[in-house]
Scaffold this active site. Structure first.
Site, mmCIF file in Angstrom:
data_model
loop_
_atom_site.group_PDB
_atom_site.id
_atom_site.type_symbol
_atom_site.label_atom_id
_atom_site.label_comp_id
_atom_site.label_asym_id
_atom_site.label_seq_id
_atom_site.Cartn_x
_atom_site.Cartn_y
_atom_site.Cartn_z
ATOM 1 N N ASP A 194 0.866 -1.193 0.000
ATOM 2 C CA ASP A 194 0.000 0.000 0.000
ATOM 3 C C ASP A 194 0.898 1.237 0.000
ATOM 4 O O ASP A 194 1.808 1.358 0.811
ATOM 5 C CB ASP A 194 -0.895 0.003 1.250
ATOM 6 C CG ASP A 194 -1.909 1.139 1.230
ATOM 7 O OD1 ASP A 194 -3.101 0.873 1.012
ATOM 8 O OD2 ASP A 194 -1.503 2.309 1.425
ATOM 9 N N ASP A 236 -4.034 2.408 -4.997
ATOM 10 C CA ASP A 236 -2.686 2.414 -4.409
ATOM 11 C C ASP A 236 -2.310 1.117 -3.692
ATOM 12 O O ASP A 236 -1.364 1.100 -2.933
ATOM 13 C CB ASP A 236 -2.496 3.630 -3.489
ATOM 14 C CG ASP A 236 -2.982 3.402 -2.072
ATOM 15 O OD1 ASP A 236 -3.966 2.651 -1.895
ATOM 16 O OD2 ASP A 236 -2.380 3.969 -1.152
ATOM 17 N N GLU A 237 -3.048 0.043 -3.954
ATOM 18 C CA GLU A 237 -2.646 -1.187 -3.263
ATOM 19 C C GLU A 237 -2.939 -2.454 -4.064
ATOM 20 O O GLU A 237 -3.848 -2.486 -4.886
ATOM 21 C CB GLU A 237 -3.280 -1.276 -1.875
ATOM 22 C CG GLU A 237 -4.771 -1.184 -1.854
ATOM 23 C CD GLU A 237 -5.299 -0.939 -0.437
ATOM 24 O OE1 GLU A 237 -5.229 -1.863 0.378
ATOM 25 O OE2 GLU A 237 -5.779 0.172 -0.187
#
Ligand code: DCP
Ligand code: MG
Ligand code: MG
Length: 362
Positions: free
Chosen positions: A9, A110-111
Site C-alpha cells: 500500500d 494504491d494497493e
C-alpha cells in the site's frame, strides 16, 4: 508448503505524488482536496501527508474543517487521471515481482496483493528480501514510498502492511499470526465495518482474541451462516481466498520524464515510442486487447492534461496505438507553449483476446 502473500500500500498516495512533482512542498503540510461543484467551500479531503495528519487532518473530512485545523497547509485539487498513470506504473512493478503475471490482484488505486510462494520457496527470510526489493524498485522508479505486509494469506498480509506506516515492512510468519491478531480490537480486522463492530460490542466482544474463542454457532445466530463463519475464521487468522486478478478491465500504462523540460518534437516522440513499446509488451504478455488510448502530459508548471480516444473495436496493434498517441501528442504541442516535463501513455477498456485475430475480421 503454505502460501506466502505480499500486500503493498502506497504511503499518503495522492499527496506523495504532489510532493514528488513539486519539491518545494516537502516539509509542508499538504492536503489534496476533492472539490465539489460548490467550489472551494464544499469538498472533502482525499488524503494528506503525515505533517498534515499531525494537525488532525483526515481523509473524508470537509476541506473547510481541514483548513481551520492547519491554515498554513498547502491545499491542492485532486488530479485523478495523473495519479492513475502513476498507479499503472507502480502496478506493473508489483506485478513483475509476483510468481506469475496472474498471481496479482490490484484492489485499489494504491494497493495490491501478489503471491510469492514459489519465488521465496515458502521461506519468510527470502520473502522479506523480495519485500525490500519491491520497496526499493518503487522508490527508485517512482520516487515515492510504500508499506509492505507479508503473511500466509491476504487477510494477514493486508493487516501487516498497515502495521508500520509510512515506509514500513511487517512480516507475520504463520507461527506469529495468533500473537499478531489477538491483542487487536475487532475493528482492525480487515472487512469488519462499523455496524459489525457495534453488534459484536453488544455481545461483549471487543478484542480479536474474544472473537476467536467465541462459539461459531453464537456468531451464526447473530450474523447468519456466511458472515458468522467468516468472522470466526478471520479472528483465527484463516483466509483461503486466492490472489486473483479480478477482470481485465483495468489499464496498462507507462509514464516517464523527458531528459529535460522541452517542446522538442523528436525528443517527445522518441520517448513516446519507448513508452508505447513497454505498454505493448505488457499487452502481449497479458494476452489482452484495448479499446481506448489515453495520453497524459505534465507541463513544466506541473499542470496535467490528458486526452483519450475510444476506438470502434478492441485491438492489440502497436501501429494503431502509436498513431493515436502521436496524434493526441501533436494536439498538445499545437495548443500549448509550455515545455513538457513528463509524458504518459495508457490503454484501457481491456478485453481478453479470444484467439481469433482481432484486427481485420470486420
Ligand atoms: N482516497 C480518497 N478518499 C478517501 C480515501 C482515500 O480519495 N476517503 C484516495 C486518496 C489516497 C488514496 O485514495 O491517497 C489511497 O488511499 P489510502 O487509504 O491508501 O490512503 P493514503 O495512501 O493516502 O495514506 P496511507 O499512507 O495511510 O496509506
Ligand atoms: Mg495508501
Ligand atoms: Mg490504500
Amino acid at each position: 508448503m503454505g502460501r506466502v502473500i505480499i500486500h503493498v500500500d502506497m504511503d499518503y498516495f495522492y499527496a506523495a505524488i504532489e510532493e514528488r512533482e513539486d519539491p518545494s512542498l516537502r516539509d509542508k503540510a499538504v492536503v489534496v482536496c476533492m472539490y465539489s461543484n460548490r467550489g472551494e467551500s464544499g469538498g472533502a479531503v482525499s488524503t494528506s501527508n503525515y505533517i498534515a495528519r499531525e494537525a488532525g487532518i483526515r481523509s473524508a473530512m470537509p476541506c473547510k474543517l481541514a483548513r481551520s485545523k492547519k491554515p498554513d497547509a498547502v491545499f491542492l485539487p485532486v488530479r485523478k487521471p495523473f495519479y492513475e498513470e502513476v498507479s499503472a506504473n507502480i502496478m506493473e512493478i508489483l506485478r513483475s515481482n509476483a510468481d506469475t503475471e496472474e498471481a496479482f490482484e490490484k484492489i485499489s488505486i494504491d494497493e495490491a496483493f501478489l503471491e510469492i510462494t514459489v519465488s521465496c520457496k515458502g521461506d519468510y527470510g527470502l520473502a522479506e528480501e523480495i519485500g525490500l526489493r519491491i520497496k526499493q524498485e518503487v522508490k527508485e522508479q517512482e520516487r515515492i514510498t510504500c508499506s509492505v505486509g507479508i503473511g500466509p494469506n491476504k487477510l494477514i498480509a493486508k493487516m501487516a502492511s498497515s502495521y508500520q506506516k509510512p515506509d514500513g515492512i511487517t512480516i507475520v510468519r504463520p507461527e506469529d499470526v495468533d500473537g499478531f491478531l489477538k491483542p487487536m480490537p475487532v475493528k482492525e480486522l480487515w472487512g469488519i465495518g462499523k455496524v459489525t463492530e457495534e453488534k459484536l460490542s453488544e455481545m461483549g466482544i471487543n478484542k480479536v482474541e474474544e472473537l476467536a474463542s467465541c462459539d461459531v454457532m453464537e456468531l451464526i445466530a447473530v450474523f447468519g451462516k456466511n458472515k458468522g463463519m467468516w468472522l470466526k475464521d478471520a479472528a483465527s487468522g484463516i483466509d483461503e481466498s486466492p490472489v486473483k486478478e479480478r477482470t481485465a478491465t483495468d489499464q496498462i500504462g507507462r509514464m516517464a520524464s523527458l531528459e529535460h523540460d522541452s517542446r522538442n518534437e523528436n525528443m517527445i516522440f522518441s520517448l513516446l515510442e519507448e513508452l508505447v513499446d513497454d505498454v505493448m509488451e505488457k499487452v502481449r504478455k497479458r494476452k489482452v486487447s484495448f479499446r481506448s488510448v489515453t495520453v497524459t502530459v505534465i507541463f513544466s508548471n506541473f499542470k496535467t492534461s490528458t486526452k483519450s480516444r475510444t476506438l470502434n473495436h478492441a485491438v492489440n496493434d502497436r501501429d494503431i496505438l502509436i498513431q493515436n498517441a502521436r496524434e493526441m501528442m501533436k494536439q498538445f504541442l499545437e495548443k500549448s507553449e509550455i515545455n513538457f516535463r513528463r509524458i504518459g501513455v495508457r490503454v484501457d477498456n481491456l478485453q481478453e483476446n479470444t484467439g481469433q485475430k482481432s484486427l481485420f475480421d470486420f
